[in-house]
Scaffold this motif. Structure first.
Motif, PDB file in Angstrom:
ATOM      1  N   ASN A  29      -8.079 -27.164 -31.047  1.00  0.00           N
ATOM      2  CA  ASN A  29      -7.721 -26.316 -32.187  1.00  0.00           C
ATOM      3  C   ASN A  29      -6.813 -25.164 -31.768  1.00  0.00           C
ATOM      4  O   ASN A  29      -5.860 -24.830 -32.478  1.00  0.00           O
ATOM      5  N   VAL A  30      -7.072 -24.561 -30.625  1.00  0.00           N
ATOM      6  CA  VAL A  30      -6.210 -23.489 -30.126  1.00  0.00           C
ATOM      7  C   VAL A  30      -4.819 -24.049 -29.825  1.00  0.00           C
ATOM      8  O   VAL A  30      -3.805 -23.423 -30.133  1.00  0.00           O
ATOM      9  N   ARG A  39       1.771 -16.729 -34.203  1.00  0.00           N
ATOM     10  CA  ARG A  39       0.310 -16.666 -34.082  1.00  0.00           C
ATOM     11  C   ARG A  39      -0.065 -16.094 -32.718  1.00  0.00           C
ATOM     12  O   ARG A  39       0.211 -16.688 -31.687  1.00  0.00           O
ATOM     13  N   TRP A  40      -0.649 -14.932 -32.728  1.00  0.00           N
ATOM     14  CA  TRP A  40      -1.095 -14.270 -31.506  1.00  0.00           C
ATOM     15  C   TRP A  40      -2.550 -14.618 -31.253  1.00  0.00           C
ATOM     16  O   TRP A  40      -3.234 -15.183 -32.100  1.00  0.00           O
ATOM     17  N   ILE A  44      -5.249 -16.256 -34.049  1.00  0.00           N
ATOM     18  CA  ILE A  44      -5.912 -17.555 -33.856  1.00  0.00           C
ATOM     19  C   ILE A  44      -7.426 -17.374 -33.792  1.00  0.00           C
ATOM     20  O   ILE A  44      -8.174 -18.130 -34.408  1.00  0.00           O
ATOM     21  N   ALA A  45      -7.869 -16.350 -33.075  1.00  0.00           N
ATOM     22  CA  ALA A  45      -9.304 -16.086 -32.956  1.00  0.00           C
ATOM     23  C   ALA A  45      -9.922 -15.850 -34.330  1.00  0.00           C
ATOM     24  O   ALA A  45     -10.982 -16.405 -34.654  1.00  0.00           O
ATOM     25  N   VAL A  55     -10.056 -17.239 -26.775  1.00  0.00           N
ATOM     26  CA  VAL A  55      -8.795 -17.865 -27.172  1.00  0.00           C
ATOM     27  C   VAL A  55      -7.737 -17.609 -26.103  1.00  0.00           C
ATOM     28  O   VAL A  55      -6.999 -18.519 -25.717  1.00  0.00           O
ATOM     29  N   ALA A  56      -7.670 -16.383 -25.596  1.00  0.00           N
ATOM     30  CA  ALA A  56      -6.702 -16.062 -24.541  1.00  0.00           C
ATOM     31  C   ALA A  56      -6.953 -16.927 -23.307  1.00  0.00           C
ATOM     32  O   ALA A  56      -6.008 -17.452 -22.707  1.00  0.00           O
ATOM     33  N   LEU A  57      -8.206 -17.107 -22.929  1.00  0.00           N
ATOM     34  CA  LEU A  57      -8.541 -17.944 -21.773  1.00  0.00           C
ATOM     35  C   LEU A  57      -8.121 -19.392 -22.010  1.00  0.00           C
ATOM     36  O   LEU A  57      -7.509 -20.016 -21.131  1.00  0.00           O
ATOM     37  N   LEU A  58      -8.421 -19.936 -23.184  1.00  0.00           N
ATOM     38  CA  LEU A  58      -8.028 -21.319 -23.479  1.00  0.00           C
ATOM     39  C   LEU A  58      -6.514 -21.474 -23.457  1.00  0.00           C
ATOM     40  O   LEU A  58      -5.990 -22.457 -22.941  1.00  0.00           O
TER      41      LEU A  58
END
Length: 107
Positions: A29-30, A39-40, A44-45, A55-58
């Motif tokens: 999904n990310v 989309r930042w 997204i989160a 989300v940043a990690l993914l």
């Protein structure tokens, strides 16, 4: 010798990841949301109901796997558009093989 199928987590050296489908669903999904310009991480989160740091990690993992490009100005990660369709198919096929069910994207 057994025929091993491609595994996203193994391909990035995370051999202890992916023991539950929830992380795989979030990852895909990310990736899908990363293809949408503007989309930042926070956008997204919020849309997916996830923590921004997760989300940043993914997205950092997706960049390490060459599924996304990492931008330094502005800072973020975006799907590589000319590879998007092939990479999405690869992720969906992997999910189907691994979990024996079709991937259903977030609404």
């Amino acid at each position: 010798m057994e025929d091993e199928t491609w595994d996203f987590w193994d391909s990035v050296g995370l051999t202890c990841a992916g023991y539950g489908s929830e992380n795989d669903v979030d990852l895909i999904n990310v990736f899908i949301e990363s293809a949408t310009d503007g989309r930042w991480f926070g956008d997204i989160a919020k849309k997916l109901g996830l923590q921004e740091s997760y989300v940043a990690l993914l997205k950092e993992i997706l960049c390490s796997a060459d599924f996304c490009e990492y931008g330094t100005s502005p800072r973020g990660a975006w799907a590589i558009h000319d590879k998007y369709d092939d990479n999405l198919k690869k992720l969906k096929d992997w999910y189907l093989e691994k979990w024996n069910q079709e991937f259903a994207p977030a609404p």
